[in-house]
Design an enzyme around this catalytic site. Sequence first.
Site, PDB file in Angstrom:
ATOM      1  CB  ALA A 182      -4.860  12.681   6.426  1.00 57.17           C
TER       2      ALA A 182
ATOM      3  CG  HIS B 114      -4.892   2.065   5.759  1.00 59.41           C
ATOM      4  ND1 HIS B 114      -6.219   2.080   6.088  1.00 59.41           N
ATOM      5  CD2 HIS B 114      -4.783   2.781   4.620  1.00 59.41           C
ATOM      6  CE1 HIS B 114      -6.876   2.781   5.201  1.00 59.41           C
ATOM      7  NE2 HIS B 114      -6.025   3.212   4.292  1.00 59.41           N
TER       8      HIS B 114
ATOM      9  CE  LYS C  34      -7.685   2.033  -0.579  1.00 61.99           C
ATOM     10  NZ  LYS C  34      -6.632   3.000  -0.324  1.00 61.99           N
TER      11      LYS C  34
ATOM     12  CG  HIS D 159      -9.700   4.394   3.365  1.00 64.49           C
ATOM     13  ND1 HIS D 159      -8.510   5.076   3.435  1.00 64.49           N
ATOM     14  CD2 HIS D 159     -10.413   4.784   4.455  1.00 64.49           C
ATOM     15  CE1 HIS D 159      -8.503   5.849   4.509  1.00 64.49           C
ATOM     16  NE2 HIS D 159      -9.650   5.695   5.149  1.00 64.49           N
TER      17      HIS D 159
ATOM     18  CG  HIS E 220      -1.867   1.148   1.280  1.00 68.51           C
ATOM     19  ND1 HIS E 220      -3.216   0.983   1.530  1.00 68.51           N
ATOM     20  CD2 HIS E 220      -1.684   2.483   1.112  1.00 68.51           C
ATOM     21  CE1 HIS E 220      -3.818   2.164   1.505  1.00 68.51           C
ATOM     22  NE2 HIS E 220      -2.898   3.094   1.263  1.00 68.51           N
TER      23      HIS E 220
ATOM     24  CG  ASP F  13      -1.652   4.730   4.082  1.00 64.55           C
ATOM     25  OD1 ASP F  13      -1.677   5.193   2.936  1.00 64.55           O
ATOM     26  OD2 ASP F  13      -2.448   5.078   4.973  1.00 64.55           O
TER      27      ASP F  13
ATOM     28  CG  HIS G 194      -0.703   7.070  -0.951  1.00 69.44           C
ATOM     29  ND1 HIS G 194      -1.918   7.216  -1.566  1.00 69.44           N
ATOM     30  CD2 HIS G 194      -0.949   6.386   0.204  1.00 69.44           C
ATOM     31  CE1 HIS G 194      -2.865   6.667  -0.824  1.00 69.44           C
ATOM     32  NE2 HIS G 194      -2.303   6.153   0.260  1.00 69.44           N
ATOM     33  CG  LEU G 195       5.108   5.465  -5.742  1.00 74.44           C
ATOM     34  CD1 LEU G 195       5.601   4.693  -6.961  1.00 74.44           C
ATOM     35  CD2 LEU G 195       6.292   5.878  -4.886  1.00 74.44           C
TER      36      LEU G 195
HETATM   37  C1  NCD Z   1      -3.473   9.020   2.199  1.00 74.02           C
HETATM   38  C2  NCD Z   1      -3.012  10.068   1.193  1.00 74.02           C
HETATM   39  O1  NCD Z   1      -2.456  11.089   1.609  1.00 74.02           O
HETATM   40  O2  NCD Z   1      -3.186   9.852  -0.021  1.00 74.02           O
HETATM   41  N1  NCD Z   1      -3.547   9.619   3.499  1.00 74.02           N
HETATM   42  C3  NCD Z   1      -3.512   8.984   4.685  1.00 74.02           C
HETATM   43  O3  NCD Z   1      -3.702   9.638   5.707  1.00 74.02           O
HETATM   44  N2  NCD Z   1      -3.291   7.693   4.770  1.00 74.02           N
HETATM   45  C4  NCD Z   1      -4.768   8.435   1.759  1.00 74.02           C
HETATM   46  C5  NCD Z   1      -5.184   7.204   2.514  1.00 74.02           C
HETATM   47  O4  NCD Z   1      -4.621   6.123   2.317  1.00 74.02           O
HETATM   48  O5  NCD Z   1      -6.088   7.300   3.349  1.00 74.02           O
HETATM   49 ZN    ZN Z   2      -3.262   5.072   1.625  1.00 75.14          ZN
END
Ligand code: NCD
Ligand code: ZN
Length: 335
Positions: free
Chosen positions: A254, A166, A93, A132, A10, A238, A12-13
């Site tokens: 976040a 997560h 997702k 999620h 998991h 994450d 985010h790039l």
């Molecule tokens: C993630 C994001 O910033 O893309 N933020 C997070 O708090 N985990 C999105 C997500 O996975 O909820």
């Molecule tokens: Zn995420």
Amino acid sequence: MQLNAPLDMHLHLRDGEMLENIAKTSAHTFSGAIIMPNLVPPVTTKEAVVAYKDRIIKAIGDEKFTPYMTLFFNPSYDKTFLSSVRDEITAIKLYPAGITTNSEGGVSGFDVEELRPALEAMSELNIPLCVHGETNGFVMDREAEFASIYERLATAFPKLTIIMEHITTKTSVDLLDRFENLYATITIHHLLITLDDVAGGMLKPHLFCKPIAKRPEDRDALLKVALEAHPKVMFGSDSAPHPQHAKESCGCAAGVFTAPIALQLLAELFDTHGSSVEKLQAFVSGNAQTIYGVTPLNKTITLEKKPFKVPSNYKGVVPIYADEEIAYSITNVSI
Ligand code: NCD
Ligand code: ZN
């Protein structure tokens, strides 16, 4: 200690400059990762997946790393579309609408009949559904409230692989053994922190994420299944980079940025709790290989118990534990 072919299930790039700035922090030490589709706009077409994958490959340069691509779920996906995109993706997702960063186009209400065509097609095509799992209730209860939706989905689509992303609560951990088709990813930060670390003293924006870190007993439940490498759990960082100004601001975004030190922190955690390298290997690669049916590139990471001073930022993104010392260092990466 040595880890083989670590996987981040998991990640985010991002895109554009952020992608170019941070892609290598994962690509250097991981063999592959499940890439989240919450771009602006979200990744919802075959063309968008292929183009995003190309941009990732370009951003990682000569690192050896497999981006396992995903689509952003939409109930309108049908079997014809999903068959045409099957070879380009590893999972899809699902975000509840508006629940986290860039999730406005997500699902509202969880009407099984409305979701049935898309989820049955995914089930037939063997495409895992990553979820999620949060409602829009009180922030500490959102994940636990989502448990009944997980139960409904797992029962209605028994052949669909459903990954609870997560997880942060004992409630979610308990679901793993009740439904054959439910699996979970766990982050490193949710194994380390509770809400006290985020907001118990001075507010720590770099520890703020969705789902919010919970209670000590929740963290203990997560630790138990991670440290024993329960076969239905796998590591998913994450890691979610945001520019420093978006975190250190009134209206903090976040997301916790952990990618560059995730393996070092996992090594320290498993060591501190007396768990074995074999268990860590299963948590960070073996279980994911079995659950997703993927065979990652070979990559051997050597970690040593040697202090590592975490940089204050990586090209404008502040990592977890910035400027602090952690116990493990990566001393070699070989392919
Ligand atoms: C993630 C994001 O910033 O893309 N933020 C997070 O708090 N985990 C999105 C997500 O996975 O909820
Ligand atoms: Zn995420």
